[in-house]
Design an enzyme around this catalytic site. Sequence first.
Site, PDB file in Angstrom:
ATOM      1  N   GLU A 135       3.703  -7.301   1.103  1.00 15.31           N
ATOM      2  CA  GLU A 135       3.224  -7.095  -0.413  1.00 15.31           C
ATOM      3  C   GLU A 135       3.403  -5.718  -1.311  1.00 15.31           C
ATOM      4  OE1 GLU A 135       0.269  -8.611   0.268  1.00 15.31           O
ATOM      5  OE2 GLU A 135       0.412 -10.723   0.591  1.00 15.31           O
ATOM      6  N   PRO A 136       4.447  -4.850  -1.476  1.00 10.09           N
ATOM      7  CA  PRO A 136       4.405  -3.724  -2.736  1.00 10.09           C
ATOM      8  C   PRO A 136       4.105  -4.381  -4.100  1.00 10.09           C
ATOM      9  CG  PRO A 136       6.646  -4.914  -2.016  1.00 10.09           C
ATOM     10  CD  PRO A 136       5.964  -5.364  -1.399  1.00 10.09           C
ATOM     11  N   GLY A 137       3.436  -3.627  -4.608  1.00 10.11           N
ATOM     12  CA  GLY A 137       3.279  -4.009  -6.420  1.00 10.11           C
ATOM     13  C   GLY A 137       2.964  -2.651  -6.943  1.00 10.11           C
ATOM     14  N   GLY A 194       0.922  -1.168  -0.227  1.00  4.97           N
ATOM     15  CA  GLY A 194      -0.049   0.247  -0.223  1.00  4.97           C
ATOM     16  C   GLY A 194       0.969   1.035  -0.089  1.00  4.97           C
ATOM     17  N   CYS A 229     -16.274   6.884 -27.259  1.00  8.19           N
ATOM     18  CA  CYS A 229     -16.444   8.085 -27.232  1.00  8.19           C
ATOM     19  C   CYS A 229     -17.651   7.561 -25.654  1.00  8.19           C
ATOM     20  CB  CYS A 229     -18.377   6.769 -28.153  1.00  8.19           C
ATOM     21  SG  CYS A 229     -19.497   7.783 -28.785  1.00  8.19           S
ATOM     22  N   GLU A 230     -16.993   8.873 -24.928  1.00  5.95           N
ATOM     23  CA  GLU A 230     -17.562   8.461 -23.217  1.00  5.95           C
ATOM     24  C   GLU A 230     -16.290  10.368 -23.599  1.00  5.95           C
ATOM     25  OE1 GLU A 230     -18.955   7.224 -21.306  1.00  5.95           O
ATOM     26  OE2 GLU A 230     -19.465   5.912 -22.479  1.00  5.95           O
ATOM     27  N   TYR A 287      -1.992  -0.285 -12.315  1.00  6.31           N
ATOM     28  CA  TYR A 287      -3.338  -0.893 -12.940  1.00  6.31           C
ATOM     29  C   TYR A 287      -3.741   0.022 -13.893  1.00  6.31           C
ATOM     30  CZ  TYR A 287      -2.778  -1.691  -8.174  1.00  6.31           C
ATOM     31  OH  TYR A 287      -2.812  -2.376  -6.922  1.00  6.31           O
ATOM     32  N   ARG A 325      -7.814   4.623 -14.635  1.00  3.16           N
ATOM     33  CA  ARG A 325      -7.715   5.570 -13.990  1.00  3.16           C
ATOM     34  C   ARG A 325      -8.385   6.543 -13.305  1.00  3.16           C
ATOM     35  NH1 ARG A 325      -3.513   5.894 -11.437  1.00  3.16           N
ATOM     36  NH2 ARG A 325      -4.446   5.635  -8.884  1.00  3.16           N
TER      37      ARG A 325
END
Length: 449
Positions: free
Chosen positions: A293-295, A249, A365-366, A394, A333
């Site tokens: 647990e680093p990501g 985290g 198309c948004e 991510y 994101r």
Amino acid sequence: MIMLGNKSYNERGCLTIAGCDLATLGQELGTPLYIIDEDWLRQTMREYRSAFARFYPDSTIAYAGKAFLTSALCRILLEEGLWLDTVSGGEFYLAMQSGFSTSRILFHGNNKQEQEIDIVFNEGIGRWVVDSEQELDMLLNEAPRSRKGKLPLFFRITPGIDPHTHEFITTGRVDSKFGLPLVEGIAHRVIERSLQSGLFEIKGLHCHIGSQVASLDPFLKTVDAMVEFMVAFRQATGYIFAELDVGGGLGVPYLDEEEGRFPTIEEYAQAVSVRLRERCRKAGYPLPHLFVEPGRSIVNIAGSTLYRVGTVKRIPGVKTYVAVDGGMTDNPRPILYGARYQAQIVNRFPGDGARESFSIVGKCCESGDVIIPETVMAPIEPGDYLLVEGTGAYNYSMASNYNYLPRPGVVFLSGGVARLVVRPENWYDLIRRDITPEELQVGEQTATE
């Protein structure tokens, strides 16, 4: 000048990463393109190992695969001596097929499926993380058919810690969908039932409070809560947990202006290690083997996304839109979390001349397909290449085919050499799973025979 990561300009005035000319990469491999600085990636992995080896030698670094995972990355993890944290059968299968040792894999998930249990029971696992009492019931029924002996278990505890990050990436509060809550003795009951069954190898406890945490205080409070539970459990049952996983985290900067806002890897390692030692010593509790647990903090700054500019639409006195050939399909994101990014022109040195205000948008198309709502940069023209920085975590893992857009490929850069590790999708890839009329007809005939 925007320079997150290992970037510089060459004699042609083009931006480079790890000695590779990005404009040339765009021309040769196409865009959008996910770019990973392998040298930076390995350096960060080594920083984690070195820091924890110094402050808490009895520790293991397990990379959180949900941030970004490919077969090539699994091989790097093996070479750098890390474990792997997986959250699905698909991630486990990818790792296994890439040659990653299943004995160094943790398996998470709040709703594990029968197929996932089957593959783990057949292939083995480093640690299985129990997330609920219903999951334990399922394991109790299936445990006798495990081909790899007793299943080594962690129990995910919800410690009730609010890390004060975005609500969608907060996982440690008491109302989280993840883990065994401490309220009404639920966590205690589940663990005790596991011990009494004699069917498992009880390894220890696990927790995770969320992602992109900007201060050390939530991590320290988490250590306090976990040690308090471990001590209370020993007092009630006499059992001592040999291992403790405090999750990951640690946040990272996405903008130059955020440099220094987040704790460093060394500061994080020292703070968690010192706190765990102090709390265990005060309680007279044996020091557990520590997992982290680093990501994001390993892969994010190492990653960028290369785009090619298409339309530049100027609305006088209002806004100038710069549309690139990707968007929310390769980077969801901003629309999910309001994430902020910065970008740089790749194919020429920006210089010290004129600057303009732009909104960098995608081709979906948004109206919400906006990568950077407002940025001030050197003038941008159609055909320019833009690099959006800090997209290592991510983005690839959350990419979609919305509007039937192919997902980008992935290239690893190291020592001036570019290595394509994931092929970009094409239009054929988008339809290859569709069942054709001819196949439907064959299926209908088979059903009537």
